[in-house]
Scaffold this motif. Sequence first.
Motif, PDB file in Angstrom:
ATOM      1  N   LYS A   7     -50.998  16.828  43.196  1.00 24.92           N
ATOM      2  CA  LYS A   7     -50.202  17.079  44.465  1.00 24.92           C
ATOM      3  C   LYS A   7     -50.912  17.278  45.534  1.00 24.92           C
ATOM      4  N   THR A   8     -51.830  17.954  45.755  1.00 20.76           N
ATOM      5  CA  THR A   8     -52.766  18.106  47.215  1.00 20.76           C
ATOM      6  C   THR A   8     -53.515  16.794  47.433  1.00 20.76           C
ATOM      7  N   LEU A   9     -54.103  16.027  46.441  1.00 28.67           N
ATOM      8  CA  LEU A   9     -54.397  14.651  46.615  1.00 28.67           C
ATOM      9  C   LEU A   9     -53.408  13.819  47.443  1.00 28.67           C
ATOM     10  N   VAL A  10     -52.215  14.036  46.920  1.00 25.54           N
ATOM     11  CA  VAL A  10     -51.174  12.924  47.260  1.00 25.54           C
ATOM     12  C   VAL A  10     -50.846  13.143  48.658  1.00 25.54           C
ATOM     13  N   TYR A  11     -50.661  14.546  48.995  1.00 27.61           N
ATOM     14  CA  TYR A  11     -50.412  14.917  50.479  1.00 27.61           C
ATOM     15  C   TYR A  11     -51.457  14.598  51.198  1.00 27.61           C
ATOM     16  N   LEU A  14     -51.407  10.761  51.646  1.00 26.28           N
ATOM     17  CA  LEU A  14     -50.137  10.406  52.868  1.00 26.28           C
ATOM     18  C   LEU A  14     -50.553  10.852  54.129  1.00 26.28           C
ATOM     19  N   LYS A  15     -51.089  12.000  54.372  1.00 24.56           N
ATOM     20  CA  LYS A  15     -51.271  12.418  55.772  1.00 24.56           C
ATOM     21  C   LYS A  15     -52.393  11.546  56.592  1.00 24.56           C
ATOM     22  N   ALA A  16     -53.280  10.990  55.765  1.00 30.98           N
ATOM     23  CA  ALA A  16     -54.246  10.015  56.078  1.00 30.98           C
ATOM     24  C   ALA A  16     -53.581   8.928  56.662  1.00 30.98           C
ATOM     25  N   ILE A  17     -52.422   8.458  56.613  1.00 36.32           N
ATOM     26  CA  ILE A  17     -51.790   7.210  57.028  1.00 36.32           C
ATOM     27  C   ILE A  17     -51.083   7.457  58.313  1.00 36.32           C
ATOM     28  N   PRO A  18     -51.842   7.120  59.698  1.00 38.19           N
ATOM     29  CA  PRO A  18     -51.377   7.422  60.920  1.00 38.19           C
ATOM     30  C   PRO A  18     -49.906   6.828  61.406  1.00 38.19           C
ATOM     31  N   GLU A  19     -49.556   5.702  60.342  1.00 39.70           N
ATOM     32  CA  GLU A  19     -48.224   5.081  60.844  1.00 39.70           C
ATOM     33  C   GLU A  19     -47.129   6.099  60.301  1.00 39.70           C
ATOM     34  N   LEU A  20     -47.354   6.891  59.237  1.00 42.79           N
ATOM     35  CA  LEU A  20     -46.295   8.027  58.740  1.00 42.79           C
ATOM     36  C   LEU A  20     -45.924   9.228  59.800  1.00 42.79           C
ATOM     37  N   SER A  21     -44.695   9.194  60.170  1.00 40.42           N
ATOM     38  CA  SER A  21     -44.347  10.323  61.175  1.00 40.42           C
ATOM     39  C   SER A  21     -44.056  11.288  60.391  1.00 40.42           C
ATOM     40  N   TYR A  22     -43.595  11.288  59.302  1.00 39.14           N
ATOM     41  CA  TYR A  22     -43.050  12.560  58.457  1.00 39.14           C
ATOM     42  C   TYR A  22     -43.479  12.321  57.090  1.00 39.14           C
ATOM     43  N   VAL A  23     -44.292  13.490  56.497  1.00 36.40           N
ATOM     44  CA  VAL A  23     -44.651  13.446  55.134  1.00 36.40           C
ATOM     45  C   VAL A  23     -44.091  14.896  54.630  1.00 36.40           C
ATOM     46  N   SER A  24     -43.524  14.901  53.245  1.00 38.62           N
ATOM     47  CA  SER A  24     -43.098  16.178  52.948  1.00 38.62           C
ATOM     48  C   SER A  24     -42.608  15.862  51.199  1.00 38.62           C
ATOM     49  N   ALA A  25     -42.827  16.951  50.663  1.00 44.26           N
ATOM     50  CA  ALA A  25     -42.493  17.161  49.168  1.00 44.26           C
ATOM     51  C   ALA A  25     -40.754  17.289  49.166  1.00 44.26           C
ATOM     52  N   PHE A  26     -40.115  17.638  50.256  1.00 46.34           N
ATOM     53  CA  PHE A  26     -38.731  17.876  50.318  1.00 46.34           C
ATOM     54  C   PHE A  26     -38.081  17.092  51.185  1.00 46.34           C
ATOM     55  N   TYR A  27     -36.850  16.630  51.130  1.00 48.83           N
ATOM     56  CA  TYR A  27     -36.177  15.839  51.694  1.00 48.83           C
ATOM     57  C   TYR A  27     -35.567  16.679  52.840  1.00 48.83           C
ATOM     58  N   LYS A  33     -37.306  11.269  62.077  1.00 48.03           N
ATOM     59  CA  LYS A  33     -38.554  10.483  62.189  1.00 48.03           C
ATOM     60  C   LYS A  33     -38.866   9.492  61.112  1.00 48.03           C
ATOM     61  N   PHE A  34     -39.229   8.471  61.825  1.00 41.42           N
ATOM     62  CA  PHE A  34     -39.612   7.182  60.672  1.00 41.42           C
ATOM     63  C   PHE A  34     -40.740   6.750  61.179  1.00 41.42           C
ATOM     64  N   PRO A  35     -41.544   6.144  60.402  1.00 41.51           N
ATOM     65  CA  PRO A  35     -41.334   5.958  59.081  1.00 41.51           C
ATOM     66  C   PRO A  35     -41.756   7.618  58.297  1.00 41.51           C
ATOM     67  N   THR A  36     -40.693   7.592  57.292  1.00 44.12           N
ATOM     68  CA  THR A  36     -40.858   8.872  56.573  1.00 44.12           C
ATOM     69  C   THR A  36     -41.538   8.748  54.868  1.00 44.12           C
ATOM     70  N   ALA A  37     -42.304   9.685  54.481  1.00 43.96           N
ATOM     71  CA  ALA A  37     -42.682   9.528  53.099  1.00 43.96           C
ATOM     72  C   ALA A  37     -42.262  11.054  52.446  1.00 43.96           C
ATOM     73  N   ILE A  38     -41.457  10.999  51.312  1.00 50.19           N
ATOM     74  CA  ILE A  38     -41.125  11.886  50.429  1.00 50.19           C
ATOM     75  C   ILE A  38     -41.732  11.657  49.180  1.00 50.19           C
ATOM     76  N   TYR A  39     -42.487  12.776  48.723  1.00 50.67           N
ATOM     77  CA  TYR A  39     -43.272  12.587  47.215  1.00 50.67           C
ATOM     78  C   TYR A  39     -42.963  13.819  46.525  1.00 50.67           C
ATOM     79  N   LYS A  40     -43.095  13.534  45.181  1.00 50.99           N
ATOM     80  CA  LYS A  40     -42.906  14.534  44.284  1.00 50.99           C
ATOM     81  C   LYS A  40     -44.051  14.174  43.044  1.00 50.99           C
ATOM     82  N   THR A  41     -44.492  15.124  42.295  1.00 53.87           N
ATOM     83  CA  THR A  41     -45.576  14.771  41.157  1.00 53.87           C
ATOM     84  C   THR A  41     -44.929  15.550  39.928  1.00 53.87           C
ATOM     85  N   THR A  42     -45.095  14.898  38.811  1.00 50.82           N
ATOM     86  CA  THR A  42     -44.863  15.592  37.404  1.00 50.82           C
ATOM     87  C   THR A  42     -45.988  15.358  36.946  1.00 50.82           C
ATOM     88  N   GLN A  43     -46.281  16.570  35.851  1.00 50.87           N
ATOM     89  CA  GLN A  43     -47.262  16.445  35.090  1.00 50.87           C
ATOM     90  C   GLN A  43     -46.992  16.758  33.603  1.00 50.87           C
TER      91      GLN A  43
END
Length: 123
Positions: A7-11, A14-27, A33-43
């Motif tokens: 999960k830390t690796l994913v965050y 995503l944060k290393a991509i400057p075009e993304l204005s918003y990155v979060s694990a929560f909606y 803000k756009f473009p937006t990235a919402i992520y989730k992980t399962t293990q």
Amino acid sequence: MEIYNVKTLVYKTLKAIPELSYVSAFYPDKFAKFPTAIYKTTQASYIRNNKQEETDTEWNITIDLYNDNNESLTQIKNELIAKFSAMGFSNSVGDQDLNGISRVVLVFTGVVDNTSKRVYQKG
């Protein structure tokens, strides 16, 4: 044995991509803000050793990308596929038009060796 925290690796990825204005694990309550990235992980435990320590963990990463005005997410999608593929994850991709908002869904899967921190795909 400690399970590698993907999960830390994913965050960080995503944060290393400057075009993304918003990155979060929560909606967000409101998409502002756009473009937006919402992520989730399962293990899930994949392999345990004779001491019942989890040596390998299967991870699924889902990333929802959103952009307004039907603007393309192809560049961001391709960059994420390249980054996660280089790490060893396989992927599947889908897209959808949500009445003026573009959505791309990326799903990455792989098994992480918690000792070497390497990713491999199920055999």
